[in-house]
Write a protein that holds these residues in place. Structure first.
Motif, short mmCIF file in Angstrom:
data_model
loop_
_atom_site.label_atom_id
_atom_site.label_comp_id
_atom_site.label_asym_id
_atom_site.label_seq_id
_atom_site.Cartn_x
_atom_site.Cartn_y
_atom_site.Cartn_z
N LYS A 41 0.84 -1.20 0.00
CA LYS A 41 0.00 0.00 0.00
C LYS A 41 0.87 1.25 0.00
O LYS A 41 2.02 1.24 0.44
CB LYS A 41 -0.93 0.01 1.22
CG LYS A 41 -1.86 -1.20 1.29
CD LYS A 41 -2.74 -1.29 0.04
CE LYS A 41 -3.70 -2.48 0.14
NZ LYS A 41 -4.47 -2.68 -1.12
N ILE A 42 0.28 2.33 -0.48
CA ILE A 42 1.05 3.56 -0.69
C ILE A 42 1.60 4.13 0.62
O ILE A 42 2.72 4.68 0.66
CB ILE A 42 0.18 4.62 -1.42
CG1 ILE A 42 1.06 5.77 -1.93
CG2 ILE A 42 -0.94 5.13 -0.54
CD1 ILE A 42 0.32 6.70 -2.89
N GLY A 43 0.84 3.97 1.73
CA GLY A 43 1.32 4.48 3.01
C GLY A 43 2.56 3.77 3.49
O GLY A 43 3.53 4.40 3.93
N ASN A 44 2.57 2.44 3.41
CA ASN A 44 3.73 1.66 3.82
C ASN A 44 4.92 1.92 2.89
O ASN A 44 6.07 1.97 3.34
CB ASN A 44 3.39 0.16 3.81
CG ASN A 44 2.38 -0.19 4.90
OD1 ASN A 44 2.32 0.49 5.92
ND2 ASN A 44 1.59 -1.22 4.67
N SER B 43 6.83 11.52 1.85
CA SER B 43 5.40 11.71 2.09
C SER B 43 4.58 10.94 1.05
O SER B 43 5.07 10.62 -0.04
CB SER B 43 5.05 13.19 2.02
OG SER B 43 5.18 13.67 0.70
N ILE B 44 3.33 10.68 1.42
CA ILE B 44 2.41 10.04 0.47
C ILE B 44 2.22 10.93 -0.75
O ILE B 44 2.13 10.44 -1.89
CB ILE B 44 1.07 9.74 1.16
CG1 ILE B 44 1.25 8.65 2.23
CG2 ILE B 44 0.01 9.32 0.15
CD1 ILE B 44 0.00 8.34 3.03
N ASP B 45 2.19 12.26 -0.53
CA ASP B 45 2.04 13.20 -1.66
C ASP B 45 3.20 13.07 -2.63
O ASP B 45 3.01 13.18 -3.85
CB ASP B 45 1.95 14.64 -1.15
CG ASP B 45 0.61 14.95 -0.49
OD1 ASP B 45 -0.36 14.20 -0.76
OD2 ASP B 45 0.52 15.92 0.27
N THR B 46 4.40 12.83 -2.11
CA THR B 46 5.57 12.65 -2.98
C THR B 46 5.41 11.40 -3.84
O THR B 46 5.67 11.42 -5.05
CB THR B 46 6.86 12.54 -2.15
OG1 THR B 46 7.06 13.77 -1.46
CG2 THR B 46 8.08 12.26 -3.04
N VAL B 47 4.96 10.33 -3.24
CA VAL B 47 4.74 9.09 -3.99
C VAL B 47 3.68 9.31 -5.06
O VAL B 47 3.84 8.90 -6.23
CB VAL B 47 4.32 7.94 -3.05
CG1 VAL B 47 4.05 6.67 -3.85
CG2 VAL B 47 5.41 7.68 -2.01
N ARG B 48 2.59 9.97 -4.69
CA ARG B 48 1.54 10.25 -5.68
C ARG B 48 2.08 11.12 -6.83
O ARG B 48 1.71 10.93 -7.99
CB ARG B 48 0.35 10.95 -5.01
CG ARG B 48 -0.42 10.07 -4.03
CD ARG B 48 -1.68 10.77 -3.52
NE ARG B 48 -2.37 9.99 -2.53
CZ ARG B 48 -3.21 8.99 -2.81
NH1 ARG B 48 -3.44 8.66 -4.08
NH2 ARG B 48 -3.81 8.33 -1.84
N TYR B 49 2.94 12.07 -6.49
CA TYR B 49 3.51 12.94 -7.52
C TYR B 49 4.40 12.14 -8.48
O TYR B 49 4.35 12.33 -9.69
CB TYR B 49 4.32 14.04 -6.84
CG TYR B 49 4.91 15.05 -7.80
CD1 TYR B 49 4.11 15.75 -8.70
CD2 TYR B 49 6.28 15.32 -7.80
CE1 TYR B 49 4.65 16.68 -9.57
CE2 TYR B 49 6.83 16.24 -8.67
CZ TYR B 49 6.01 16.93 -9.56
OH TYR B 49 6.54 17.84 -10.43
N TYR B 50 5.19 11.20 -7.93
CA TYR B 50 6.02 10.35 -8.78
C TYR B 50 5.17 9.47 -9.68
O TYR B 50 5.52 9.23 -10.85
CB TYR B 50 6.93 9.47 -7.92
CG TYR B 50 8.07 10.20 -7.24
CD1 TYR B 50 8.29 11.56 -7.47
CD2 TYR B 50 8.95 9.55 -6.38
CE1 TYR B 50 9.32 12.24 -6.85
CE2 TYR B 50 10.00 10.22 -5.76
CZ TYR B 50 10.17 11.57 -6.00
OH TYR B 50 11.21 12.23 -5.39
N ILE B 51 4.03 9.01 -9.15
CA ILE B 51 3.12 8.21 -9.96
C ILE B 51 2.54 9.08 -11.09
O ILE B 51 2.46 8.65 -12.25
CB ILE B 51 1.99 7.63 -9.09
CG1 ILE B 51 2.56 6.60 -8.10
CG2 ILE B 51 0.89 7.01 -9.96
CD1 ILE B 51 1.56 6.13 -7.06
N GLU B 52 2.16 10.31 -10.74
CA GLU B 52 1.59 11.23 -11.73
C GLU B 52 2.59 11.53 -12.84
O GLU B 52 2.23 11.63 -14.02
CB GLU B 52 1.18 12.52 -11.03
CG GLU B 52 0.52 13.54 -11.95
CD GLU B 52 0.17 14.82 -11.21
OE1 GLU B 52 0.08 15.87 -11.89
OE2 GLU B 52 0.00 14.78 -9.99
#
Length: 407
Positions: A2-5, A13-22
């Motif tokens: 999961k993204i949090g783990n 941060s979770i936002d950083t992971v989401r940004y890399y996905i984007e």
């Protein structure tokens, strides 16, 4: 995973992971609305982390990952290509290091030149020109000057007193009154946290200032008394003194002694021959003779005044104006239905009930037998910045410039 783990594993941060996905740096699987970051994502994230340590940009990292994905290479099998990239980055970093080193030396030189002691100058105090203009703001009698210490044509120390018990002092060339009241939010033009001011709003204010200075310069200024009040809010004249008449008489007021001292030093350094009076005051009841001022400059200072005092600055200042005098100003306001106005009343309980209303300006001018002879809508901003704690996001803070003239 999961993204949090996943975020915790790489200490981001979770936002950083989401940004890399984007951006496409990470390509996870998706189950309904949940991302599942697999082994490939773990390897890619580790590779991204390593490349970031080498100071590769995300754009560069994306290109490297793209090649890796196209060639299906793993563990950097194409060593020659990757080695060349590292060598190029190393060369770029060395060049950048040299540029940074040069910049540091230039900054050191600048700091050194700024801290060099200037040749000792004659102490500049209150010009003698202003002495006949010093009147009690209460009983309107000429103030008596006692215990005066003079240097040339300046008064550096002294006491101004009236039979009614009013008193002001001159100390180190600055006239200091007891009428001082500051905003609940500490403010100084020299201590602004730029991050709290939206650059678009600063540009809007500058557009208004340029309109004001152009209007002021359209008048003959020699031997005119020009007052700019509450300069801790948004000063106008000091920036343009070199372009204005050196035969005019300037008065600057401010509630902060520290700030007025800084302004005095700056003006004395760059414009030492001007006739300037510095007053520590905030309520606008200045120890000046009535009908002695030709121009008042309102660089959004009346807007700020409305947050602290319930009285109208137009009413307080009107007696000081000569016949045919002018107020040249820039005023910020909201539409009457704005939530920001309600926020102001909650944050500033002693403010004027019409603070940041347009009718604060219009009624203030009209009630004091003045007329708005010029007016220009400068524009608006929906994001003035976080310093303006009362501003409701999305609402329009508008700016209007004006000239109010006496009959």
């Amino acid at each position: 995973m999961k993204i949090g783990n996943f975020a915790k594993r790489f200490d981001v941060s979770i936002d950083t992971v989401r940004y890399y996905i984007e951006l496409g740096l990470l390509i996870p699987e998706k189950e309904k609305t949940q991302y599942d970051l697999n082994q490939t994502c773990l390897e890619d994230m580790a590779f991204i982390h390593e490349l970031k340590q080498f100071r590769f940009s995300l754009k560069e990292i994306h290109k490297i990952l793209s090649l890796k994905r196209l060639t299906n290479s793993s563990d950097n099998e194409d060593t020659s290509y990757f080695t060349n990239l590292l060598l190029e980055k190393k060369a770029d970093l060395r060049a950048e290091k040299e540029e940074i080193s040069k910049a540091i030396h230039l900054i050191d030189d600048k700091l050194h030149s700024n801290t060099n002691k200037l040749p000792e100058q004659t102490k500049i105090g209150v010009p003698l020109f202003f002495v006949p203009l010093f009147y009690c703001p209460h009983c309107r009698q000429l103030l008596n000057l006692k215990q005066a210490s003079m240097y040339g044509h300046y008064i550096y120390e002294g006491v101004l007193s009236c039979s009614c018990s009013y008193q002001a002092i001159i100390k180190e060339g600055i006239l200091r009154t007891n009428q001082i009241k500051s905003s609940p939010n500490k403010y100084s033009i020299y201590e602004i946290d730029v991050k709290k001011w939206n650059p678009g709003f600063v540009s809007l204010l500058e557009k208004g200032k340029l309109w004001m200075i152009k209007e002021l310069m359209s008048h003959p200024l020699a031997h005119k008394v020009i007052v700019e009040t509450n300069i801790e809010v948004s000063m106008l004249l000091p920036k343009h003194l070199s372009s204005l008449s050196d035969k005019a008489y300037y008065i600057f007021t401010c509630h902060s002694l520290e700030m007025i001292e800084k302004l005095k030093r700056k003006i004395e350094k760059h414009n030492p021959n001007l006739t300037v009076l510095y007053i520590v005051n905030s309520d606008l009841r200045l120890p000046l003779k009535h009908e002695s001022v030709d121009f008042f400059i309102d660089s959004t200072s009346f807007t700020q005044f409305s947050l602290i005092y319930s009285e109208s600055p137009f009413t307080i200042l009107r007696p000081y104006l000569k016949e045919n005098a002018h107020i040249i100003g820039s005023f910020a306001f909201y539409d009457d239905s704005s939530k920001s106005l309600k926020n102001i009343r909650a944050i500033y309980p002693s403010s004027n009930s019409h603070a940041l209303h347009l009718d604060y300006l219009e009624k203030g001018v009209k009630q004091n037998n003045q007329t708005i002879t010029k007016r220009e809508d400068i524009g608006y901003t929906e994001e003035p910045g976080s310093y303006f704690v009362y501003h409701e996001p999305g609402e329009k803070m508008k700016l209007v410039n004006y000239v109010a003239s006496c009959p």
